[in-house]
Design a protein around this motif. Structure first.
Motif, PDB file in Angstrom:
ATOM      1  N   ILE A  25      17.851 -19.654 -26.628  1.00 18.76           N
ATOM      2  CA  ILE A  25      18.736 -18.767 -27.166  1.00 18.76           C
ATOM      3  C   ILE A  25      18.235 -18.000 -28.435  1.00 18.76           C
ATOM      4  CG2 ILE A  25      20.895 -18.499 -28.482  1.00 18.76           C
ATOM      5  CD1 ILE A  25      21.929 -21.052 -26.657  1.00 18.76           C
ATOM      6  N   GLY A  26      18.396 -16.779 -28.292  1.00 23.40           N
ATOM      7  CA  GLY A  26      17.931 -16.053 -29.672  1.00 23.40           C
ATOM      8  C   GLY A  26      18.388 -14.597 -29.848  1.00 23.40           C
ATOM      9  N   PRO A  47      21.045  -9.413 -28.418  1.00 28.33           N
ATOM     10  CA  PRO A  47      21.392 -11.109 -28.014  1.00 28.33           C
ATOM     11  C   PRO A  47      20.439 -11.332 -26.970  1.00 28.33           C
ATOM     12  CG  PRO A  47      22.996  -9.901 -27.385  1.00 28.33           C
ATOM     13  CD  PRO A  47      22.382  -8.841 -28.038  1.00 28.33           C
ATOM     14  N   PHE A  48      19.816 -12.722 -27.191  1.00 30.26           N
ATOM     15  CA  PHE A  48      19.086 -13.078 -26.021  1.00 30.26           C
ATOM     16  C   PHE A  48      19.420 -14.419 -25.471  1.00 30.26           C
ATOM     17  CE2 PHE A  48      15.306 -15.100 -24.245  1.00 30.26           C
ATOM     18  CZ  PHE A  48      14.739 -14.095 -23.330  1.00 30.26           C
ATOM     19  N   ASN A 204       6.553 -23.526 -33.304  1.00 29.12           N
ATOM     20  CA  ASN A 204       6.531 -24.811 -33.178  1.00 29.12           C
ATOM     21  C   ASN A 204       6.945 -25.271 -31.848  1.00 29.12           C
ATOM     22  OD1 ASN A 204       9.398 -24.849 -33.266  1.00 29.12           O
ATOM     23  ND2 ASN A 204       9.214 -24.900 -35.754  1.00 29.12           N
ATOM     24  N   ASP A 205       7.273 -26.518 -31.657  1.00 32.79           N
ATOM     25  CA  ASP A 205       7.827 -26.926 -30.284  1.00 32.79           C
ATOM     26  C   ASP A 205       9.108 -26.138 -29.883  1.00 32.79           C
ATOM     27  OD1 ASP A 205       5.892 -28.784 -30.191  1.00 32.79           O
ATOM     28  OD2 ASP A 205       6.922 -30.442 -30.672  1.00 32.79           O
ATOM     29  N   ASN A 206      10.049 -25.740 -30.870  1.00 31.54           N
ATOM     30  CA  ASN A 206      11.251 -24.908 -30.435  1.00 31.54           C
ATOM     31  C   ASN A 206      11.342 -23.438 -30.544  1.00 31.54           C
ATOM     32  OD1 ASN A 206      12.003 -27.969 -31.673  1.00 31.54           O
ATOM     33  ND2 ASN A 206      12.984 -27.594 -29.829  1.00 31.54           N
ATOM     34  N   TYR A 242      14.894 -19.695 -29.967  1.00 33.25           N
ATOM     35  CA  TYR A 242      14.963 -21.144 -30.128  1.00 33.25           C
ATOM     36  C   TYR A 242      14.973 -21.806 -28.700  1.00 33.25           C
ATOM     37  CZ  TYR A 242      16.091 -25.926 -31.549  1.00 33.25           C
ATOM     38  OH  TYR A 242      16.113 -27.150 -31.784  1.00 33.25           O
ATOM     39  N   ARG A 243      14.133 -22.554 -28.313  1.00 30.88           N
ATOM     40  CA  ARG A 243      13.955 -23.518 -27.109  1.00 30.88           C
ATOM     41  C   ARG A 243      14.430 -24.828 -27.031  1.00 30.88           C
ATOM     42  NH1 ARG A 243       8.430 -24.697 -23.775  1.00 30.88           N
ATOM     43  NH2 ARG A 243       8.177 -25.777 -25.874  1.00 30.88           N
ATOM     44  N   PHE A 244      15.554 -24.946 -26.540  1.00 30.04           N
ATOM     45  CA  PHE A 244      16.089 -26.668 -26.279  1.00 30.04           C
ATOM     46  C   PHE A 244      15.163 -27.323 -25.389  1.00 30.04           C
ATOM     47  CE2 PHE A 244      19.785 -24.016 -27.476  1.00 30.04           C
ATOM     48  CZ  PHE A 244      20.191 -24.783 -28.386  1.00 30.04           C
TER      49      PHE A 244
END
Length: 244
Positions: A25-26, A47-48, A204-206, A242-244
């Motif tokens: 989500i970004g 929006p993404f 980073n990781d997210n 941001y990756r969950f």
């Protein structure tokens, strides 16, 4: 007195499911021509949302894709998407031409993966709007260069049938009277060549930051249309996700 029972994390299962589904989500910004063929540029918020479910179903801003068949490096997929159409209010250069309604699209895609490169052919049918048919053939390359930086590049050619070309680039007698342009018939054929380069930075990781630069070149009957003020069509994209 008994100790209070900890409050359950109500959002834990939701966050875990988003992680399992590879959800990103970004938000970002896009700098692009006001319409295809315009010489005027505009900045738009973007929006993404992107998600991959069960390694077969993909949802992203372009629509929904389903990997229907996979054999080694070869894949076949089906997709459902949309075409936003065009409003004559988008630019003074479109006044008198009328609006092109938005349309749903349905199509298929065949791709062949070879190392970092993916060669593909896709076809999409507009349902509503121009009622046209659009095909694309090209190659996309994605290559990590460090642990945190991924570079990409692509090149493709887009083809369109007469219905699509007439809707976006043709001018009939009524439109000529309302706009001041001369009448113009646009036939089926190659519409454009598109080139792109991109860079993705894994913060980073997210968190990820992605930038992309595209350059489209209108060709054939599209390039010769009176509506087209500039055949070179650049666009830029910057997205923080941001990756969950």
């Amino acid at each position: 007195m008994a100790a209070a029972t900890p409050i359950p994390d109500r959002f834990g299962p939701i966050v875990q499911k988003l992680h399992d589904w590879e959800v990103v989500i970004g938000a970002g910004v896009m700098y692009q021509p006001k319409y295809e063929g315009s010489s005027e540029m505009e900045i738009s918020p973007l929006p993404f949302v992107s998600a991959t479910l069960f390694d077969r179903l993909t949802i992203d801003p372009s629509g929904i894709g389903l990997k229907a068949y996979e054999q080694g490096p070869f894949e076949l997929g089906v997709n459902v998407g949309y075409d936003l159409g065009r409003s004559e209010d988008d630019s003074d250069d479109l006044r008198g031409l009328g609006d092109i309604d938005a349309a749903a699209t349905i199509g298929g895609k065949a791709s062949l993966n070879y190392g970092p490169a993916t060669f593909f052919i896709s076809v999409d049918k507009m349902i509503g709007g121009s009622d046209g048919l659009v095909g694309k053939a090209g190659v996309e390359i994605t290559q990590p260069v460090t642990e945190t930086i991924i570079l990409g590049a692509g090149a493709s050619a887009t083809f369109a049938d007469k219905s699509y070309m007439e809707a976006y680039f043709g001018i009939d007698a009524g439109q000529a009277a309302g706009s001041g342009y001369r009448t113009y018939k646009a036939g089926a054929g190659v519409k454009s060549i598109d080139l792109s380069v991109s860079a993705t930075y894994l913060i980073n990781d997210n968190w990820t930051l992605r930038g992309e630069q595209k350059l489209g070149v209108l060709l054939g009957d599209a390039a010769d249309s009176p509506v087209v003020k500039q055949t070179l069509q650049p666009s830029s994209l910057l997205v923080l996700g941001y990756r969950f």
